[in-house]
Scaffold this active site. Sequence first.
Site, PDB file in Angstrom:
ATOM      1  N   LYS A 178     -24.566  45.281 -26.693  1.00  0.00           N
ATOM      2  CA  LYS A 178     -23.856  44.421 -27.639  1.00  0.00           C
ATOM      3  C   LYS A 178     -24.743  43.257 -28.095  1.00  0.00           C
ATOM      4  O   LYS A 178     -24.688  42.826 -29.258  1.00  0.00           O
ATOM      5  CB  LYS A 178     -22.564  43.892 -27.008  1.00  0.00           C
ATOM      6  CG  LYS A 178     -21.510  44.959 -26.760  1.00  0.00           C
ATOM      7  CD  LYS A 178     -20.991  45.534 -28.063  1.00  0.00           C
ATOM      8  CE  LYS A 178     -19.779  46.410 -27.853  1.00  0.00           C
ATOM      9  NZ  LYS A 178     -19.225  46.927 -29.126  1.00  0.00           N
ATOM     10  N   TYR A 189     -24.127  47.935 -20.787  1.00  0.00           N
ATOM     11  CA  TYR A 189     -23.208  47.937 -21.929  1.00  0.00           C
ATOM     12  C   TYR A 189     -23.260  46.603 -22.664  1.00  0.00           C
ATOM     13  O   TYR A 189     -23.388  46.554 -23.894  1.00  0.00           O
ATOM     14  CB  TYR A 189     -21.781  48.223 -21.455  1.00  0.00           C
ATOM     15  CG  TYR A 189     -20.723  47.666 -22.374  1.00  0.00           C
ATOM     16  CD1 TYR A 189     -20.423  48.295 -23.581  1.00  0.00           C
ATOM     17  CD2 TYR A 189     -20.039  46.492 -22.062  1.00  0.00           C
ATOM     18  CE1 TYR A 189     -19.472  47.766 -24.441  1.00  0.00           C
ATOM     19  CE2 TYR A 189     -19.086  45.972 -22.901  1.00  0.00           C
ATOM     20  CZ  TYR A 189     -18.801  46.607 -24.097  1.00  0.00           C
ATOM     21  OH  TYR A 189     -17.864  46.071 -24.946  1.00  0.00           O
ATOM     22  N   HIS A 190     -23.141  45.504 -21.930  1.00  0.00           N
ATOM     23  CA  HIS A 190     -23.147  44.195 -22.574  1.00  0.00           C
ATOM     24  C   HIS A 190     -24.480  43.912 -23.259  1.00  0.00           C
ATOM     25  O   HIS A 190     -24.525  43.259 -24.310  1.00  0.00           O
ATOM     26  CB  HIS A 190     -22.822  43.104 -21.550  1.00  0.00           C
ATOM     27  CG  HIS A 190     -21.387  43.084 -21.133  1.00  0.00           C
ATOM     28  ND1 HIS A 190     -20.958  43.599 -19.931  1.00  0.00           N
ATOM     29  CD2 HIS A 190     -20.281  42.617 -21.761  1.00  0.00           C
ATOM     30  CE1 HIS A 190     -19.647  43.449 -19.834  1.00  0.00           C
ATOM     31  NE2 HIS A 190     -19.210  42.853 -20.927  1.00  0.00           N
ATOM     32  N   THR A 193     -18.511  41.325 -27.733  1.00  0.00           N
ATOM     33  CA  THR A 193     -17.801  40.895 -26.536  1.00  0.00           C
ATOM     34  C   THR A 193     -18.274  39.515 -26.110  1.00  0.00           C
ATOM     35  O   THR A 193     -19.447  39.169 -26.273  1.00  0.00           O
ATOM     36  CB  THR A 193     -18.024  41.894 -25.391  1.00  0.00           C
ATOM     37  OG1 THR A 193     -17.643  41.295 -24.152  1.00  0.00           O
ATOM     38  CG2 THR A 193     -19.477  42.311 -25.283  1.00  0.00           C
ATOM     39  N   SER A 207     -24.408  43.603 -17.857  1.00  0.00           N
ATOM     40  CA  SER A 207     -24.431  45.056 -17.662  1.00  0.00           C
ATOM     41  C   SER A 207     -25.226  45.672 -18.805  1.00  0.00           C
ATOM     42  O   SER A 207     -25.492  45.023 -19.822  1.00  0.00           O
ATOM     43  CB  SER A 207     -23.011  45.637 -17.655  1.00  0.00           C
ATOM     44  OG  SER A 207     -22.482  45.682 -18.982  1.00  0.00           O
TER      45      SER A 207
END
Length: 406
Positions: A187, A183-184, A145, A181
């Site tokens: 990644k 989540y990020h 992302t 975040s």
Amino acid sequence: METKKVLILGIDGYIGWALALRLGKKGHEVYGIDNLITRVQAMEVGGDSAFPLPSVEERRNIFKEYIGPIDFIVNDITKPYVLRDYISKIKPDAIIHFAEQRTAPYSMIDEEHAIYTMHNNIEGTIRLIYAVKDNPEIHVLKMGTMGEYGTPNYDIPESPYVKFEYKGKSDMVPVPKFAGSWYHWTKVHDSHNLLFANKVWGITITDINQGPVYGTRTTDMLDGDSIIEGLRTRIDVDEAWGTVVNRNAVRAVLGLPLLVYGKGGQTRGFISLEDSVNALEILINNPPKEGEFRVVNQFMELYSVEKIATLIADATEELFGYRPKIHYVRNPRIEKEEHYYNPERKILPDLGYKQKRFLKDEIYSILTDLYQYKDRLKNFSEWTNVKTDWKNGRNDKNRFDLIKEL
């Protein structure tokens, strides 16, 4: 065109299913793994796919009827030997890695959701690394992302490394990233773990940094001008799982105010579902050299959150005769209101990629498709009110026990 064996991890998802349709139509051999957990996690926060999803068996059958052969198994890639055994059996040319918990708000609900996201995403990628480490001929495409970088005050390069200078000395280091975040951050960790695996074992990798995706259809779901209902992909529209375009589009359909966080100046690179699938197909057909680590910034248009809301309001008024209000609400995210944002985008254009869909036009088909399911969308119990406090890392309603039970 050379046909390939392509394994899609997370094939039951928004982009995974759309990509499977595209590759199958082009004659590639399509294989997939999914543990179906997104179907459960969306319901956990009161949402669901805007369009009803067929069962796995029904999906297999309708794919075979309209597209061609498919091998789609239900399993969890974080479990030992699942990936290694399946890859050894089918010997794919390319593996597309979508099999991760894919939303920032969900990862920020509380401690348990953060731990789950870290465990699932990072462990799944490590399993993939060890499953292919002795096979550099397999091309691994990891869906990352643009959010890995945050909003830096520099041009975001299409490169894994950048020159760093300090006190008269210099070296090449991984491009600096500061995610927004849990989540990020997974990644970011995925990118670094893959970068290390590339350096140590020469694994062939394309690290795709994609912007938020919007859209409810691709050309592969159509029979003439009509959509084949069973070929639709899942569309999430709640506050935890829906991207900003899809999320506000359903609010417009239901006559609810469109929500803009803060002042609405946050700017990101967006891409339609059709263009995402087109880009992925090109990257699969044009792999990097064996042993290369390739970074691709995959987005088409830069928009602010406020501009998106305005475009949706304009289209809603034209289609349905009413104009939804725009509400500016406190931003639950820790991010800059206004910022510099200029990612490089060279690799896809050099491979002949051309944009086919534009947000200002695509909004009309999104609104039209969602309107057909207006009554279904009304029944989603809590998707309009997921109250996640990012700063304190908690959610007013914690139903994580449901996930653990399943």
